[in-house]
Design a protein around this motif. Structure first.
Motif, mmCIF file in Angstrom:
data_model
loop_
_atom_site.group_PDB
_atom_site.id
_atom_site.type_symbol
_atom_site.label_atom_id
_atom_site.label_comp_id
_atom_site.label_asym_id
_atom_site.label_seq_id
_atom_site.Cartn_x
_atom_site.Cartn_y
_atom_site.Cartn_z
ATOM 1 N N GLU A 53 0.822 -1.219 0.000
ATOM 2 C CA GLU A 53 0.000 0.000 0.000
ATOM 3 C C GLU A 53 0.853 1.266 0.000
ATOM 4 N N THR A 54 2.076 1.191 0.489
ATOM 5 C CA THR A 54 2.945 2.366 0.519
ATOM 6 C C THR A 54 3.668 2.601 -0.801
ATOM 7 N N ARG A 55 3.688 1.619 -1.678
ATOM 8 C CA ARG A 55 4.469 1.727 -2.922
ATOM 9 C C ARG A 55 4.154 2.963 -3.767
ATOM 10 N N PRO A 56 2.889 3.375 -3.951
ATOM 11 C CA PRO A 56 2.642 4.587 -4.754
ATOM 12 C C PRO A 56 3.340 5.822 -4.172
ATOM 13 N N TRP A 57 3.363 5.939 -2.850
ATOM 14 C CA TRP A 57 4.030 7.079 -2.219
ATOM 15 C C TRP A 57 5.546 6.988 -2.393
ATOM 16 N N LEU A 58 6.093 5.800 -2.207
ATOM 17 C CA LEU A 58 7.530 5.624 -2.368
ATOM 18 C C LEU A 58 7.971 5.923 -3.800
ATOM 19 N N LYS A 59 7.163 5.518 -4.760
ATOM 20 C CA LYS A 59 7.493 5.802 -6.159
ATOM 21 C C LYS A 59 7.429 7.306 -6.442
ATOM 22 N N ALA A 60 6.455 7.990 -5.872
ATOM 23 C CA ALA A 60 6.355 9.443 -6.057
ATOM 24 C C ALA A 60 7.563 10.142 -5.432
ATOM 25 N N ILE A 61 7.988 9.696 -4.274
ATOM 26 C CA ILE A 61 9.159 10.284 -3.623
ATOM 27 C C ILE A 61 10.406 10.022 -4.463
ATOM 28 N N GLU A 62 10.491 8.839 -5.039
ATOM 29 C CA GLU A 62 11.625 8.544 -5.931
ATOM 30 C C GLU A 62 11.647 9.495 -7.125
ATOM 31 N N ARG A 63 10.479 9.867 -7.633
ATOM 32 C CA ARG A 63 10.417 10.803 -8.757
ATOM 33 C C ARG A 63 10.831 12.213 -8.310
ATOM 34 N N ALA A 64 10.589 12.540 -7.054
ATOM 35 C CA ALA A 64 10.966 13.853 -6.532
ATOM 36 C C ALA A 64 12.467 13.957 -6.288
ATOM 37 N N LYS A 65 13.116 12.838 -6.033
ATOM 38 C CA LYS A 65 14.533 12.839 -5.656
ATOM 39 C C LYS A 65 15.425 13.594 -6.638
ATOM 40 N N PRO A 66 15.412 13.284 -7.943
ATOM 41 C CA PRO A 66 16.314 14.008 -8.847
ATOM 42 C C PRO A 66 15.977 15.495 -8.964
ATOM 43 N N LEU A 67 14.713 15.845 -8.813
ATOM 44 C CA LEU A 67 14.320 17.251 -8.881
ATOM 45 C C LEU A 67 14.894 18.022 -7.702
ATOM 46 N N LEU A 68 14.771 17.450 -6.519
ATOM 47 C CA LEU A 68 15.234 18.129 -5.316
ATOM 48 C C LEU A 68 16.747 18.059 -5.140
ATOM 49 N N ALA A 69 17.373 17.025 -5.660
ATOM 50 C CA ALA A 69 18.813 16.850 -5.484
ATOM 51 C C ALA A 69 19.598 18.030 -6.043
ATOM 52 N N SER A 70 19.078 18.666 -7.062
ATOM 53 C CA SER A 70 19.794 19.782 -7.675
ATOM 54 C C SER A 70 19.749 21.049 -6.826
ATOM 55 N N ILE A 71 18.833 21.126 -5.859
ATOM 56 C CA ILE A 71 18.716 22.361 -5.077
ATOM 57 C C ILE A 71 18.976 22.178 -3.591
ATOM 58 N N LEU A 72 18.959 20.947 -3.093
ATOM 59 C CA LEU A 72 19.154 20.725 -1.663
ATOM 60 C C LEU A 72 20.623 20.493 -1.344
ATOM 61 N N ARG A 73 21.011 20.933 -0.172
ATOM 62 C CA ARG A 73 22.410 20.825 0.245
ATOM 63 C C ARG A 73 22.778 19.409 0.653
ATOM 64 N N ASP A 74 21.909 18.750 1.376
ATOM 65 C CA ASP A 74 22.212 17.420 1.884
ATOM 66 C C ASP A 74 21.758 16.351 0.915
ATOM 67 N N ARG A 75 22.271 15.161 1.118
ATOM 68 C CA ARG A 75 21.848 14.033 0.293
ATOM 69 C C ARG A 75 20.400 13.693 0.584
ATOM 70 N N ILE A 76 19.741 13.141 -0.412
ATOM 71 C CA ILE A 76 18.382 12.639 -0.239
ATOM 72 C C ILE A 76 18.481 11.143 -0.135
ATOM 73 N N VAL A 77 17.917 10.591 0.916
ATOM 74 C CA VAL A 77 17.978 9.152 1.132
ATOM 75 C C VAL A 77 16.553 8.626 1.187
ATOM 76 N N ILE A 78 16.274 7.591 0.423
ATOM 77 C CA ILE A 78 14.966 6.938 0.463
ATOM 78 C C ILE A 78 15.122 5.637 1.211
ATOM 79 N N ILE A 79 14.367 5.491 2.289
ATOM 80 C CA ILE A 79 14.415 4.265 3.073
ATOM 81 C C ILE A 79 13.106 3.528 2.838
ATOM 82 N N PRO A 80 13.163 2.380 2.140
ATOM 83 C CA PRO A 80 11.926 1.653 1.837
ATOM 84 C C PRO A 80 11.343 0.979 3.071
#
Length: 80
Positions: A53-80
């Motif tokens: 049931e959490t997979r749709p949210w995790l996939k959306a966060i994965e799509r956000a990762k490259p967008l945010l990585a270019s502007i955020l100072r710290d690393r983005i980590v996705i913990i499944p």
């Protein structure tokens, strides 16, 4: 550079105007000089959701990762 680091807590909604929400989130992070983003998925019901049931949210966060990585100072980590 400030000695303080600010991590925005953001509740992710999967599938609802996703690209517009990502654009708004990125603009806010740039303007507010956010260092990192912590995503929450369906926080009121998370303890009652299965991994599947959490997979749709995790996939959306994965799509956000490259967008945010270019502007955020710290690393983005996705913990499944």
């Amino acid at each position: 550079m400030s000695e303080f680091v600010y991590m925005l807590r953001y509740t992710m909604r999967s599938g609802e105007l996703e690209s517009e929400r990502f654009e708004d989130l990125m603009a806010f992070c740039r303007n507010a000089r956010i260092d990192d983003v912590m995503f929450f998925i369906h926080p009121m019901h998370f303890n009652h959701m299965t991994l599947e049931e959490t997979r749709p949210w995790l996939k959306a966060i994965e799509r956000a990762k490259p967008l945010l990585a270019s502007i955020l100072r710290d690393r983005i980590v996705i913990i499944p």
